[in-house]
Scaffold this motif. Structure first.
Motif, PDB file in Angstrom:
ATOM      1  N   GLN A 219       0.785  -1.191  -0.037  1.00 55.10           N
ATOM      2  CA  GLN A 219       0.216   0.250  -0.136  1.00 55.10           C
ATOM      3  C   GLN A 219       0.901   1.384   0.079  1.00 55.10           C
ATOM      4  O   GLN A 219       0.727   2.290  -0.584  1.00 55.10           O
ATOM      5  N   GLU A 220       1.890   1.326   0.829  1.00 58.04           N
ATOM      6  CA  GLU A 220       2.914   2.521   0.638  1.00 58.04           C
ATOM      7  C   GLU A 220       3.455   2.548  -0.475  1.00 58.04           C
ATOM      8  O   GLU A 220       3.375   3.683  -1.278  1.00 58.04           O
ATOM      9  N   LEU A 221       3.684   1.408  -1.449  1.00 53.51           N
ATOM     10  CA  LEU A 221       4.519   1.767  -2.537  1.00 53.51           C
ATOM     11  C   LEU A 221       3.110   2.172  -3.750  1.00 53.51           C
ATOM     12  O   LEU A 221       3.694   3.080  -4.516  1.00 53.51           O
ATOM     13  N   GLU A 222       2.239   1.741  -3.367  1.00 56.23           N
ATOM     14  CA  GLU A 222       1.102   2.182  -4.331  1.00 56.23           C
ATOM     15  C   GLU A 222       0.843   3.697  -3.983  1.00 56.23           C
ATOM     16  O   GLU A 222       0.231   4.481  -4.807  1.00 56.23           O
ATOM     17  N   MET A 223       0.802   4.192  -2.718  1.00 57.93           N
ATOM     18  CA  MET A 223       0.658   5.574  -2.458  1.00 57.93           C
ATOM     19  C   MET A 223       1.626   6.398  -2.849  1.00 57.93           C
ATOM     20  O   MET A 223       1.391   7.471  -3.605  1.00 57.93           O
ATOM     21  N   GLN A 224       2.785   5.752  -2.843  1.00 56.45           N
ATOM     22  CA  GLN A 224       3.975   6.624  -3.699  1.00 56.45           C
ATOM     23  C   GLN A 224       3.724   6.958  -4.898  1.00 56.45           C
ATOM     24  O   GLN A 224       4.011   7.619  -5.629  1.00 56.45           O
ATOM     25  N   ARG A 225       3.457   5.650  -5.714  1.00 53.80           N
ATOM     26  CA  ARG A 225       3.323   5.651  -7.082  1.00 53.80           C
ATOM     27  C   ARG A 225       2.149   6.760  -7.489  1.00 53.80           C
ATOM     28  O   ARG A 225       2.331   7.375  -8.358  1.00 53.80           O
ATOM     29  N   GLN A 226       1.118   6.494  -6.944  1.00 54.89           N
ATOM     30  CA  GLN A 226       0.134   7.609  -7.032  1.00 54.89           C
ATOM     31  C   GLN A 226       0.329   8.788  -6.676  1.00 54.89           C
ATOM     32  O   GLN A 226       0.103   9.975  -7.825  1.00 54.89           O
ATOM     33  N   GLN A 227       1.227   9.202  -5.733  1.00 54.75           N
ATOM     34  CA  GLN A 227       1.655  10.549  -5.706  1.00 54.75           C
ATOM     35  C   GLN A 227       2.563  11.151  -6.619  1.00 54.75           C
ATOM     36  O   GLN A 227       2.477  12.221  -7.172  1.00 54.75           O
ATOM     37  N   GLU A 228       3.561  10.128  -7.146  1.00 57.59           N
ATOM     38  CA  GLU A 228       4.274  10.449  -8.282  1.00 57.59           C
ATOM     39  C   GLU A 228       3.613  10.722  -9.493  1.00 57.59           C
ATOM     40  O   GLU A 228       3.926  11.671 -10.210  1.00 57.59           O
ATOM     41  N   LEU A 229       2.485  10.036 -10.051  1.00 55.44           N
ATOM     42  CA  LEU A 229       1.625  10.217 -10.814  1.00 55.44           C
ATOM     43  C   LEU A 229       0.691  11.534 -11.012  1.00 55.44           C
ATOM     44  O   LEU A 229       0.851  12.403 -11.862  1.00 55.44           O
ATOM     45  N   ALA A 230       0.533  11.908  -9.853  1.00 60.04           N
ATOM     46  CA  ALA A 230      -0.569  13.128  -9.693  1.00 60.04           C
ATOM     47  C   ALA A 230       0.913  14.307  -9.812  1.00 60.04           C
ATOM     48  O   ALA A 230       0.428  15.137 -10.261  1.00 60.04           O
ATOM     49  N   ARG A 231       2.091  14.171  -9.234  1.00 59.96           N
ATOM     50  CA  ARG A 231       3.017  15.204  -9.526  1.00 59.96           C
ATOM     51  C   ARG A 231       3.182  15.131 -10.814  1.00 59.96           C
ATOM     52  O   ARG A 231       3.216  16.363 -11.374  1.00 59.96           O
ATOM     53  N   GLN A 232       3.658  14.246 -11.779  1.00 58.79           N
ATOM     54  CA  GLN A 232       3.810  14.153 -12.957  1.00 58.79           C
ATOM     55  C   GLN A 232       2.767  15.062 -13.706  1.00 58.79           C
ATOM     56  O   GLN A 232       2.758  15.654 -14.755  1.00 58.79           O
TER      57      GLN A 232
END
Length: 114
Positions: free
Chosen positions: A77-90
């Motif tokens: 879940q932490e990795l998924e949240m980081q991935r989502q945050q990175e996608l949002a930043r992009q």
């Protein structure tokens, strides 16, 4: 007469000895049964304790496995949240960059970006 009395006494004595032997044999058998019963009860207690220890070990293994799975899920879940945050930043960066090449500065005014 005396001989007859002595013979009866001898028979009575033999009968008494046989009954005494039977009594001793029965008492010994009784004690042996008690010992056997104690051994059986002790063995059953050991088996119950072993089963109890095995149950405790099984529960501990299940708990350990559940904790391990929970930790793996938290990591996922932490990795998924980081991935989502990175996608949002992009996406934010792309939104900011989108259309910049179309911006034409007004003559005499400096170009300002928020």
């Amino acid at each position: 007469l005396v001989l007859n009395l002595m013979q009866r006494a001898e028979v009575s004595k033999r009968t008494a000895l046989l009954k005494a032997d039977d009594t001793v044999r029965l008492v010994k058998e009784k004690y042996q049964r008690w010992e056997d019963e104690q051994a059986i009860l002790f063995e059953e207690a050991q088996l119950r304790e072993m089963a109890r220890q095995e149950e405790i070990r099984r529960i501990q293994e299940e708990l350990f496995e559940a904790q391990r799975e929970a930790a793996l899920e938290m990591d996922r879940q932490e990795l998924e949240m980081q991935r989502q945050q990175e996608l949002a930043r992009q996406r934010r960066q792309e939104a900011i960059q989108w259309g910049r090449h179309l911006v034409v500065p007004t003559p005499g005014q400096p170009l300002q970006f928020p």
